[in-house]
Scaffold this motif. Sequence first.
Motif, mmCIF file in Angstrom:
data_model
loop_
_atom_site.group_PDB
_atom_site.id
_atom_site.type_symbol
_atom_site.label_atom_id
_atom_site.label_comp_id
_atom_site.label_asym_id
_atom_site.label_seq_id
_atom_site.Cartn_x
_atom_site.Cartn_y
_atom_site.Cartn_z
ATOM 1 N N PRO A 153 32.298 -36.097 68.888
ATOM 2 C CA PRO A 153 31.940 -36.199 67.461
ATOM 3 C C PRO A 153 31.837 -34.825 66.793
ATOM 4 C CG PRO A 153 30.002 -36.565 68.809
ATOM 5 C CD PRO A 153 31.166 -36.407 69.755
ATOM 6 N N ARG A 154 32.977 -34.265 66.444
ATOM 7 C CA ARG A 154 33.024 -32.911 65.882
ATOM 8 C C ARG A 154 32.201 -32.767 64.600
ATOM 9 N NH1 ARG A 154 35.931 -30.688 69.391
ATOM 10 N NH2 ARG A 154 37.932 -31.380 70.108
ATOM 11 N N ALA A 155 32.181 -33.777 63.772
ATOM 12 C CA ALA A 155 31.424 -33.688 62.513
ATOM 13 C C ALA A 155 29.939 -33.471 62.781
ATOM 14 C CB ALA A 155 31.634 -34.949 61.676
ATOM 15 N N THR A 156 29.451 -33.975 63.894
ATOM 16 C CA THR A 156 28.041 -33.826 64.248
ATOM 17 C C THR A 156 27.689 -32.382 64.560
ATOM 18 O OG1 THR A 156 28.043 -36.060 65.148
ATOM 19 C CG2 THR A 156 26.253 -34.632 65.840
ATOM 20 N N VAL A 157 28.636 -31.638 65.093
ATOM 21 C CA VAL A 157 28.349 -30.263 65.491
ATOM 22 C C VAL A 157 28.965 -29.235 64.553
ATOM 23 C CG1 VAL A 157 28.051 -30.862 67.918
ATOM 24 C CG2 VAL A 157 30.298 -30.148 67.098
ATOM 25 N N ASP A 158 29.412 -29.663 63.388
ATOM 26 C CA ASP A 158 29.964 -28.712 62.420
ATOM 27 C C ASP A 158 28.810 -27.903 61.848
ATOM 28 O OD1 ASP A 158 31.133 -27.271 60.418
ATOM 29 O OD2 ASP A 158 32.014 -28.985 59.392
ATOM 30 N N GLY A 159 28.695 -26.670 62.297
ATOM 31 C CA GLY A 159 27.570 -25.806 61.943
ATOM 32 C C GLY A 159 27.407 -25.552 60.464
ATOM 33 N N SER A 160 28.449 -25.741 59.681
ATOM 34 C CA SER A 160 28.344 -25.446 58.250
ATOM 35 C C SER A 160 27.738 -26.596 57.460
ATOM 36 C CB SER A 160 29.724 -25.105 57.686
ATOM 37 O OG SER A 160 30.574 -26.234 57.772
ATOM 38 N N GLN A 161 27.645 -27.787 58.059
ATOM 39 C CA GLN A 161 27.209 -28.951 57.299
ATOM 40 C C GLN A 161 25.840 -29.500 57.713
ATOM 41 O OE1 GLN A 161 30.262 -31.912 57.232
ATOM 42 N NE2 GLN A 161 31.808 -30.508 56.514
ATOM 43 N N VAL A 162 25.196 -28.887 58.671
ATOM 44 C CA VAL A 162 23.899 -29.391 59.096
ATOM 45 C C VAL A 162 22.823 -28.336 58.871
ATOM 46 C CG1 VAL A 162 24.779 -31.011 60.803
ATOM 47 C CG2 VAL A 162 24.312 -28.679 61.483
ATOM 48 N N ALA A 188 30.193 -22.910 66.796
ATOM 49 C CA ALA A 188 29.832 -22.607 65.405
ATOM 50 C C ALA A 188 28.357 -22.913 65.148
ATOM 51 C CB ALA A 188 30.706 -23.404 64.442
ATOM 52 N N LEU A 189 27.893 -24.006 65.699
ATOM 53 C CA LEU A 189 26.487 -24.376 65.546
ATOM 54 C C LEU A 189 25.586 -23.364 66.242
ATOM 55 C CD1 LEU A 189 25.044 -26.771 64.246
ATOM 56 C CD2 LEU A 189 25.187 -27.958 66.434
ATOM 57 N N GLN A 190 25.952 -22.949 67.430
ATOM 58 C CA GLN A 190 25.180 -21.959 68.169
ATOM 59 C C GLN A 190 25.155 -20.627 67.430
ATOM 60 O OE1 GLN A 190 26.907 -21.758 72.082
ATOM 61 N NE2 GLN A 190 26.795 -23.958 72.339
#
Length: 152
Positions: free
Chosen positions: A19-28, A137-139
Amino acid sequence: MSMISPFFCLKDRKDFRFPRATVDGSQVQKAQAIAVLHEMLQQVFNLLSTENSSVTWNTTLMDQLRSGLHRQLEDLDTCLVEEMGEEGSALAMQHPTLALKRYFQGIRLYLKEKKYSDCAWEVVRVEIMRSFSSTRALQERLRNNDGDLRSP
């Protein structure tokens, strides 16, 4: 950790639909990012701690990996409580982590269908490494904000 060639297991490959959208660092938001990373590490830790985990892997390295995951989970617990407080941390972890739970459930079902074969575990090992790469990206977002979170 692998003692079997991934090329030997090409016939067992599967798209687990990370689930890439879940880990998209720019959107969370930060608390959600921490919750997502926590859920991911928790799921990997649980998966690697089952009695069906591959016996072909180096047990010393597996123990070190599980120990490192446990330490990072404790660090993320602390970060989440600091960010959201006790009540807020549970709330932050609910929504964005559902997709990750479904993803790891698919991995567990795959292992069961393949009767926990060495090749199935090798496919899962490669998938876990790929999923860790997807969280970069999230990290990085968290690291830039805090400076003290370590990558898995």
